[in-house]
Design a protein around this motif. Structure first.
Motif, PDB file in Angstrom:
ATOM      1  N   ALA A   1      48.449  33.512  24.836  1.00 12.28           N
ATOM      2  CA  ALA A   1      48.171  33.515  26.220  1.00 12.28           C
ATOM      3  C   ALA A   1      48.475  33.967  27.485  1.00 12.28           C
ATOM      4  CB  ALA A   1      49.144  31.910  26.270  1.00 12.28           C
ATOM      5  N   PHE A   2      47.182  33.625  28.024  1.00  6.93           N
ATOM      6  CA  PHE A   2      47.689  34.315  29.895  1.00  6.93           C
ATOM      7  C   PHE A   2      47.164  33.063  30.449  1.00  6.93           C
ATOM      8  CE2 PHE A   2      44.013  35.888  27.540  1.00  6.93           C
ATOM      9  CZ  PHE A   2      42.681  35.862  28.416  1.00  6.93           C
ATOM     10  N   LEU A   3      47.306  33.886  31.703  1.00  6.30           N
ATOM     11  CA  LEU A   3      47.124  32.676  33.175  1.00  6.30           C
ATOM     12  C   LEU A   3      45.836  33.668  34.317  1.00  6.30           C
ATOM     13  CD1 LEU A   3      46.999  30.470  34.414  1.00  6.30           C
ATOM     14  CD2 LEU A   3      49.044  31.254  35.709  1.00  6.30           C
ATOM     15  N   PRO A   4      44.676  33.161  33.875  1.00  7.68           N
ATOM     16  CA  PRO A   4      43.474  33.925  34.980  1.00  7.68           C
ATOM     17  C   PRO A   4      44.304  33.443  36.274  1.00  7.68           C
ATOM     18  CG  PRO A   4      42.433  33.650  33.341  1.00  7.68           C
ATOM     19  CD  PRO A   4      44.352  32.551  32.649  1.00  7.68           C
ATOM     20  N   ASP A   5      44.272  33.766  37.605  1.00 10.51           N
ATOM     21  CA  ASP A   5      44.533  32.901  38.622  1.00 10.51           C
ATOM     22  C   ASP A   5      43.544  33.990  40.110  1.00 10.51           C
ATOM     23  OD1 ASP A   5      45.164  31.096  40.405  1.00 10.51           O
ATOM     24  OD2 ASP A   5      48.093  31.628  40.408  1.00 10.51           O
ATOM     25  N   ASP A   6      43.319  34.658  39.301  1.00 10.36           N
ATOM     26  CA  ASP A   6      42.083  35.352  40.618  1.00 10.36           C
ATOM     27  C   ASP A   6      41.055  35.187  40.951  1.00 10.36           C
ATOM     28  OD1 ASP A   6      41.275  36.680  38.304  1.00 10.36           O
ATOM     29  OD2 ASP A   6      40.883  38.471  38.800  1.00 10.36           O
ATOM     30  N   VAL A   7      41.049  33.753  41.764  1.00  7.67           N
ATOM     31  CA  VAL A   7      39.842  33.246  42.235  1.00  7.67           C
ATOM     32  C   VAL A   7      39.188  33.324  43.151  1.00  7.67           C
ATOM     33  CG1 VAL A   7      40.365  31.127  40.701  1.00  7.67           C
ATOM     34  CG2 VAL A   7      40.997  31.105  43.098  1.00  7.67           C
ATOM     35  N   ASP A   8      39.503  34.858  43.696  1.00  7.07           N
ATOM     36  CA  ASP A   8      38.933  34.991  44.488  1.00  7.07           C
ATOM     37  C   ASP A   8      38.850  36.534  45.094  1.00  7.07           C
ATOM     38  OD1 ASP A   8      41.727  35.357  45.888  1.00  7.07           O
ATOM     39  OD2 ASP A   8      41.000  34.104  48.028  1.00  7.07           O
ATOM     40  N   GLY A   9      38.825  37.545  45.931  1.00  7.14           N
ATOM     41  CA  GLY A   9      39.323  38.593  45.909  1.00  7.14           C
ATOM     42  C   GLY A   9      38.041  39.346  44.817  1.00  7.14           C
ATOM     43  N   THR A  10      38.911  41.115  44.610  1.00 10.50           N
ATOM     44  CA  THR A  10      37.844  41.739  43.772  1.00 10.50           C
ATOM     45  C   THR A  10      37.591  41.215  42.385  1.00 10.50           C
ATOM     46  OG1 THR A  10      38.536  43.560  45.190  1.00 10.50           O
ATOM     47  CG2 THR A  10      37.620  44.036  42.930  1.00 10.50           C
ATOM     48  N   GLY A  11      38.963  40.939  42.411  1.00 11.37           N
ATOM     49  CA  GLY A  11      38.789  39.646  40.528  1.00 11.37           C
ATOM     50  C   GLY A  11      39.683  41.068  39.574  1.00 11.37           C
ATOM     51  N   HIS A  12      39.255  41.053  38.080  1.00 12.71           N
ATOM     52  CA  HIS A  12      39.124  41.960  36.988  1.00 12.71           C
ATOM     53  C   HIS A  12      38.186  42.195  36.977  1.00 12.71           C
ATOM     54  CE1 HIS A  12      39.313  37.537  35.907  1.00 12.71           C
ATOM     55  NE2 HIS A  12      39.149  38.420  34.970  1.00 12.71           N
ATOM     56  N   THR A  13      38.325  43.007  35.727  1.00 12.67           N
ATOM     57  CA  THR A  13      36.873  43.670  34.936  1.00 12.67           C
ATOM     58  C   THR A  13      37.666  42.572  33.165  1.00 12.67           C
ATOM     59  OG1 THR A  13      38.706  45.003  33.721  1.00 12.67           O
ATOM     60  CG2 THR A  13      36.779  45.196  36.022  1.00 12.67           C
ATOM     61  N   SER A  14      37.073  42.524  31.941  1.00  8.43           N
ATOM     62  CA  SER A  14      37.540  41.983  31.118  1.00  8.43           C
ATOM     63  C   SER A  14      36.260  43.005  29.956  1.00  8.43           C
ATOM     64  CB  SER A  14      36.659  40.163  30.528  1.00  8.43           C
ATOM     65  OG  SER A  14      37.326  39.408  31.270  1.00  8.43           O
ATOM     66  N   ARG A  15      37.248  42.982  28.613  1.00 10.91           N
ATOM     67  CA  ARG A  15      36.832  43.768  27.735  1.00 10.91           C
ATOM     68  C   ARG A  15      37.297  43.249  25.973  1.00 10.91           C
ATOM     69  NH1 ARG A  15      37.772  49.508  24.231  1.00 10.91           N
ATOM     70  NH2 ARG A  15      39.750  49.186  25.354  1.00 10.91           N
ATOM     71  N   VAL A  16      36.010  42.841  25.034  1.00 10.60           N
ATOM     72  CA  VAL A  16      36.553  43.083  24.224  1.00 10.60           C
ATOM     73  C   VAL A  16      36.885  44.053  23.491  1.00 10.60           C
ATOM     74  CG1 VAL A  16      35.506  41.318  21.772  1.00 10.60           C
ATOM     75  CG2 VAL A  16      35.201  41.035  23.597  1.00 10.60           C
ATOM     76  N   VAL A  17      38.239  43.894  22.871  1.00  5.10           N
ATOM     77  CA  VAL A  17      38.577  45.073  22.065  1.00  5.10           C
ATOM     78  C   VAL A  17      38.077  44.885  20.640  1.00  5.10           C
ATOM     79  CG1 VAL A  17      40.443  46.915  21.359  1.00  5.10           C
ATOM     80  CG2 VAL A  17      40.327  46.062  23.971  1.00  5.10           C
ATOM     81  N   GLU A  18      38.637  43.833  20.213  1.00  5.56           N
ATOM     82  CA  GLU A  18      38.488  43.316  18.613  1.00  5.56           C
ATOM     83  C   GLU A  18      37.874  42.286  18.777  1.00  5.56           C
ATOM     84  OE1 GLU A  18      41.312  43.499  15.929  1.00  5.56           O
ATOM     85  OE2 GLU A  18      42.001  46.032  16.105  1.00  5.56           O
ATOM     86  N   GLY A  19      36.480  41.963  17.717  1.00  6.98           N
ATOM     87  CA  GLY A  19      36.030  40.745  18.067  1.00  6.98           C
ATOM     88  C   GLY A  19      34.674  40.901  16.776  1.00  6.98           C
TER      89      GLY A  19
END
Length: 129
Positions: free
Chosen positions: A92-110
């Motif tokens: 589990a993880f908790l995204p909490d960057d609802v403003d600012g630059t944010g983050h990148t996301s990538r599917v490593v295995e899918g």
């Protein structure tokens, strides 16, 4: 229970930290097992998300504060401080960057499948970044 959170820093960038979901209640079941639970988490509109292997999302914000549980695949998040972290099934993880630059996301295995649990304002996760 420790969960990785990514959040918006005061400079608008993003970073990781660790937060604790406290187990506030204890009880014995009918067989003598000690069961522990957290406080209730206010939530509405739980969703299951799917993205294909190799999928990449450039800088973006989380659409809301939410607890995410990976059901399958491997998901990678990058923050503006250059750190990358990955989660697999059962994590589990908790995204909490609802403003600012944010983050990148990538599917490593899918494909990756994630359960999104939006957090109400009075949920256990009221942290300052």
């Amino acid at each position: 229970m420790r969960v990785t959170r990514f959040y918006t820093k005061s400079d608008g960038g993003s970073a990781f930290d660790e937060v604790e979901i406290p187990f506030e209640n204890e009880s014995l079941d009918n067989w003598g097992n000690l069961l522990r639970t957290s406080a209730r988490i206010d939530s509405s509109g739980v969703q299951v998300f799917e993205a294909p292997e190799g999928g990449f999302q450039d800088w973006h914000n989380a659409p809301r504060r939410q607890l995410c549980i990976v059901l399958s695949g491997i998901w990678e998040i990058g923050t503006t401080d250059g750190e990358l972290r990955r989660w697999g099934p059962g994590e589990a993880f908790l995204p909490d960057d609802v403003d600012g630059t944010g983050h990148t996301s990538r599917v490593v295995e899918g494909p990756v499948r994630i359960l999104f649990v939006p957090l109400g304002e009075r949920s256990f996760v009221n942290f300052d970044g």
